[in-house]
Motif scaffolding. Structure first.
Motif, PDB file in Angstrom:
ATOM      1  N   GLY A   1      -9.999 -58.615 -10.376  1.00 24.70           N
ATOM      2  CA  GLY A   1      -9.905 -57.181 -10.124  1.00 24.70           C
ATOM      3  C   GLY A   1     -11.182 -56.590  -9.567  1.00 24.70           C
ATOM      4  O   GLY A   1     -11.274 -55.378  -9.369  1.00 24.70           O
TER       5      GLY A   1
ATOM      6  N   TYR B   1     -10.575 -57.142  -2.536  1.00 24.86           N
ATOM      7  CA  TYR B   1     -10.881 -57.400  -3.946  1.00 24.86           C
ATOM      8  C   TYR B   1     -10.326 -58.761  -4.355  1.00 24.86           C
ATOM      9  O   TYR B   1      -9.438 -59.317  -3.702  1.00 24.86           O
TER      10      TYR B   1
ATOM     11  N   LEU C   1      -4.650 -51.221 -10.132  1.00 23.56           N
ATOM     12  CA  LEU C   1      -5.086 -52.602  -9.933  1.00 23.56           C
ATOM     13  C   LEU C   1      -4.524 -53.516 -11.012  1.00 23.56           C
ATOM     14  O   LEU C   1      -4.032 -54.599 -10.737  1.00 23.56           O
ATOM     15  N   GLY C   2      -4.559 -53.080 -12.258  1.00 26.68           N
ATOM     16  CA  GLY C   2      -4.069 -53.916 -13.346  1.00 26.68           C
ATOM     17  C   GLY C   2      -2.568 -54.072 -13.375  1.00 26.68           C
ATOM     18  O   GLY C   2      -2.033 -54.889 -14.118  1.00 26.68           O
TER      19      GLY C   2
ATOM     20  N   LEU D   1      -8.737 -51.710  -2.517  1.00 27.72           N
ATOM     21  CA  LEU D   1      -9.223 -51.018  -3.701  1.00 27.72           C
ATOM     22  C   LEU D   1      -9.971 -49.757  -3.271  1.00 27.72           C
ATOM     23  O   LEU D   1     -10.874 -49.820  -2.444  1.00 27.72           O
TER      24      LEU D   1
ATOM     25  N   GLY E   1     -10.203 -48.251  -9.481  1.00 28.07           N
ATOM     26  CA  GLY E   1      -9.241 -49.184 -10.067  1.00 28.07           C
ATOM     27  C   GLY E   1      -7.839 -49.024  -9.512  1.00 28.07           C
ATOM     28  O   GLY E   1      -6.880 -49.571 -10.051  1.00 28.07           O
TER      29      GLY E   1
ATOM     30  N   HIS F   1      -8.078 -60.748  -6.653  1.00 30.76           N
ATOM     31  CA  HIS F   1      -6.903 -60.357  -7.428  1.00 30.76           C
ATOM     32  C   HIS F   1      -6.944 -60.866  -8.859  1.00 30.76           C
ATOM     33  O   HIS F   1      -6.392 -60.247  -9.767  1.00 30.76           O
TER      34      HIS F   1
END
Length: 612
Positions: free
Chosen positions: A395, A390, A471-472, A415, A454, A392
Motif C-alpha cells: 500500500g 504504489y 487503498l485497503g 494513489l 490512502g 499493491h
C-alpha cells in the motif's frame, strides 16, 4: 475493470460547459477570497461566519426540525447565552468540551456556543459505547462535557472512567429546550437553565478566534481500530464552508438544506451546515435517516438542497416509485459516495439538476467538488494534487531509482497525494505520531511534503477525478488489481441484489486475495438463482474480478455514515463456523454455479483439493 466512455471528459463536453464556467467565475473569485484567510489577526471561523449570516438574514430561518423553527437571530442569541455561561464557568480558549448529543438543534447551538467561547468541541460519535466511548473521551482530555438526555445512560456507564469535574458536566433535556429547559437528573447541571439569564450579545471571545485555532475534534469511524481524533481548525472551516457553500452550491438566504447525516462527522456538520451558514440559508435536520419519510420531510421544509452519502441515495432509489417522486423544490445536492450505477437513475427519477459530488476527509487537507455538474466525478480541486504508482501488497507509494515517486498517466488509477503548504496546511490528528505516518517527504523534489490520502483516484481529464476505492479495499488476484467499489457497482445492477459489499479473502496455498461479496437479497434467499447469478457476474466483469465466495446477509451492518464493517467481514471470510446465521457459497473451479460451503467443502478448500 472496465470503464464506460462517459467516464472521460472530452473537449466537446468542456465546450458545452463554457456558459456555466463564465457564470461561475465571479462567485469562484468571491469564494476563493472568503476561503483563504491569511491575516493571523483577522477574526474568522464558525462563530464569526454565523454572526455574519445573522447580520445578512436576521429574521430568516436558520434551524428547522419537526415543529422547531429558529431564526438566525434566535439561534445566534441562544448560542451567545451558552457561550457567556461557558466563559463564566471558566472555559477558556483552547479548552476541550466534549459534545454528546444526537441530531437536533441543541447539538448545533452547543457546538456554535463552544466555538464562540474559543473552545474546542470534541464531536463524540453517538453510536459509541463503553470502551470505545471512554477511549474517545480520554484521547482529548475534555475540561467539560455536554450530554443529551437521550445518551445519558450511555455516558453514565463510562463516567467513572473519565476525569471531568461535576460542575462542568452539563445536561440537555430531550425536548425543545429553547422554550422549555427541562429538569436535570441528580449529578448533572442543566445547561439551558444555567445559561437562561446570560447576555444575548455576541461575546467578545468570538472576535478572538483566528484561522490557526482549533474548532473541532472529529473522530475517524474506527472501523479498523479505535477512533483517532482529527483536528479541524477554524481556517479550514472557512475554506470548507466557502468552497462548498459559495463556489459549489451558490447558496442564498432563500435556500433550505435538508440533512439527515450524523452531525458528528464532517460531511453533515462542515459541508452541509457550513454551506447553509455561508448562504445565510436554513438548515433542516432529522434525528435519524428514514427512507420512507425522506421526501415528505423535503416537501415539509421546502428544501432546495440535499446533503447525502451514496448509500442514502441507493436506499431512496430502492423505495417504491411514486407519482410524488418529483414533487419537491430540490435542485441541487451535495455529498459523496454516489455510485456511477445509481447516479443517472437518481437524477432521472427524482429530477435533481445538480449533483455536487465531493471528495474530502476530516483528517486531510484537500477537497474536490463537482462544480461543473459532470456525471460520475468528484470534480476538481484548487489544491495541488498528484496520483502516483504504489505497491499493491504494502500500500506504499513506489519510488524510482533516483528516489522520487512516479506519477501515473491520465485514466490510470493511482494513489492520491495532496501537497502540504501554506495554501493547504495539514491539521492532522491530536496524536503527532499518527500525523507523521500520513506525511510523505521528498516526493518529487527535496523538501516537499504530501499528505497520503490512502485513496485511489483516476484522472478523467481537465483536472477532474473519479474516486476508485480506498487503498485497503482493493485486492490483487491472478496478478490483477480489483476494485471492490467497481465489483459492488456491478453486483448492484442485478435485480435480486439489494446491497453488496466486496472484499478480498485469503485461500491457502494461493497468491493474493480472492474476491468475496456479502450480499443482501432484494426479497429473500429463495429468489436467488446461484447459477444465473454466477453467469451474470462472469458476463459483466473480468474473470479475475468475479467473486469466488458469497455471503448472504439479511441486513448489512454499517456505521453512522453508512460505511460497511468490512474488517469484520474480511476476518470471518468464508468459514461458516464464523459467519453465524449467514450462509456462505463458493464457486468451485470447473463448476457453473455457487454451492453452499459446509464443513467438508471448507476442509477441501483448505486442503488444496481445488486448483484456484
Amino acid at each position: 475493470m472496465s470503464r464506460t466512455p462517459s467516464d472521460t471528459i472530452t473537449w466537446g463536453m468542456m465546450l458545452r460547459k463554457l456558459p456555466t464556467i463564465a457564470k461561475a467565475i465571479p462567485r469562484v473569485v468571491k469564494g476563493m477570497k472568503a476561503a483563504n484567510v491569511k491575516d493571523p489577526t483577522q477574526p474568522c471561523g464558525l462563530g464569526w461566519t454565523f454572526e455574519q449570516a445573522t447580520l445578512r438574514n436576521p429574521d430568516g430561518l436558520a434551524l428547522l426540525q419537526d415543529e422547531v423553527a429558529l431564526t438566525y437571530t434566535q439561534a445566534n442569541q441562544w448560542a451567545n447565552r451558552i457561550a457567556h455561561h461557558l466563559t463564566a464557568q471558566g472555559i477558556r480558549k483552547g479548552d476541550v468540551v466534549a459534545v454528546f448529543i444526537e441530531n437536533r438543534p441543541e447539538l448545533l447551538v452547543t457546538i456554535l456556543a463552544v466555538a464562540k467561547a474559543g473552545a474546542v468541541s470534541a464531536l463524540l460519535n453517538t453510536a459509541q459505547t463503553r470502551d470505545t466511548l471512554a477511549h474517545s473521551l480520554n484521547l482529548v482530555a475534555p475540561a467539560a462535557i455536554v450530554v443529551g438526555e437521550e445518551l445519558l445512560a450511555v455516558y453514565s456507564a463510562v463516567r467513572e472512567r473519565v476525569s471531568i469535574d461535576a460542575s462542568r458536566t452539563w445536561f440537555i433535556a430531550d425536548q425543545h429546550t429553547f422554550s422549555q429547559p427541562g429538569i436535570s437528573p441528580e449529578g448533572f447541571i442543566n445547561l439551558m437553565t444555567a445559561s437562561l439569564d446570560s447576555p444575548v450579545e455576541n461575546p467578545a471571545s468570538s472576535q478572538q478566534v483566528f484561522f490557526d485555532d482549533t474548532c473541532f475534534y472529529i473522530y475517524t469511524s474506527g472501523t479498523t481500530g479505535l477512533p483517532k481524533a482529527g483536528v479541524f481548525k477554524h481556517g479550514r472551516w472557512m475554506r470548507s464552508s466557502a468552497s462548498f457553500g459559495l463556489i459549489a452550491l451558490n447558496m442564498r438566504p432563500d435556500d433550505v438544506v435538508y440533512c439527515t447525516l450524523p452531525l458528528y462527522h464532517a460531511t453533515g456538520l462542515c459541508v452541509c451546515w457550513g454551506s447553509a451558514i455561508r448562504g445565510a440559508s436554513a438548515f433542516a435536520i432529522r434525528r435519524k435517516f428514514s427512507a420512507s419519510q425522506f421526501w415528505r420531510d423535503v416537501r415539509k421544509y421546502r428544501a432546495t438542497t440535499l446533503g447525502y452519502v451514496g448509500e442514502l441515495c441507493r436506499y431512496l432509489v430502492d423505495q417504491p416509485a411514486s407519482s410524488d417522486d418529483r414533487m419537491h423544490s430540490v435542485t441541487k445536492m451535495i455529498g459523496n459516495g454516489l455510485r456511477p450505477g445509481a447516479w443517472g437513475e437518481f437524477k432521472t427519477r427524482f429530477g435533481v439538476v445538480h449533483i455536487c459530488e465531493l471528495y474530502a476527509a476530516s483528517d486531510g487537507n484537500i477537497g474536490f467538488s463537482n462544480i461543473l455538474n459532470f456525471d460520475n466525478t468528484i470534480g476538481f480541486s484548487l489544491m495541488k494534487w498528484e496520483l502516483v504508482a504504489y505497491d499493491h501488497d504494502t500500500g506504499t507509494p513506489t519510488r524510482n531509482a533516483q528516489g522520487w515517486m512516479t506519477k501515473v498517466g491520465k485514466r490510470v488509477q493511482g494513489l492520491l497525494l495532496a501537497k502540504i503548504d501554506d495554501k493547504a496546511p495539514l491539521d492532522g490528528y491530536t496524536d503527532p505520531q499518527k500525523t507523521a505516518k500520513v506525511v510523505l517527504h521528498d516526493v518529487f523534489e527535496k523538501g516537499d511534503r504530501y499528505f497520503n490520502t490512502g485513496d485511489l483516484l483516476r484522472n478523467i481529464g481537465f483536472g477532474h477525478a473519479q474516486f476508485v476505492d480506498r487503498l485497503g479495499d482493493t485486492y490483487r488476484w491472478k496478478g490483477e488489481n480489483v476494485s471492490t467499489t467497481e465489483v459492488e457497482n456491478i453486483l448492484l445492477q442485478h435485480p435480486h441484489i439489494a446491497e453488496a459489499v466486496a472484499y478480498g479473502v485469503e485461500i491457502c496455498n494461493t497468491n493474493g486475495r480472492a474476491g468475496m461479496a456479502a450480499i443482501t437479497p432484494a426479497e429473500s434467499l429463495a429468489t436467488l438463482d446461484f447459477s444465473e447469478l454466477l453467469a451474470f457476474a462472469r458476463q459483466q466483469m473480468p474473470a479475475y474480478a468475479v467473486p469466488l465466495f458469497l455471503r448472504v446477509k439479511v441486513k448489512m451492518e454499517t456505521t453512522g455514515t453508512f460505511k460497511y464493517q468490512k474488517t469484520r467481514l474480511k476476518d470471518e471470510a468464508f468459514d461458516p463456523g464464523k459467519t453465524g446465521d449467514d450462509p456462505v457459497y463458493a464457486w468451485l473451479p470447473g463448476t457453473q454455479t455457487y454451492v453452499r460451503v459446509c464443513e467438508q467443502v471448507l476442509a477441501d478448500i483448505h486442503a488444496g483439493k481445488y486448483r484456484y
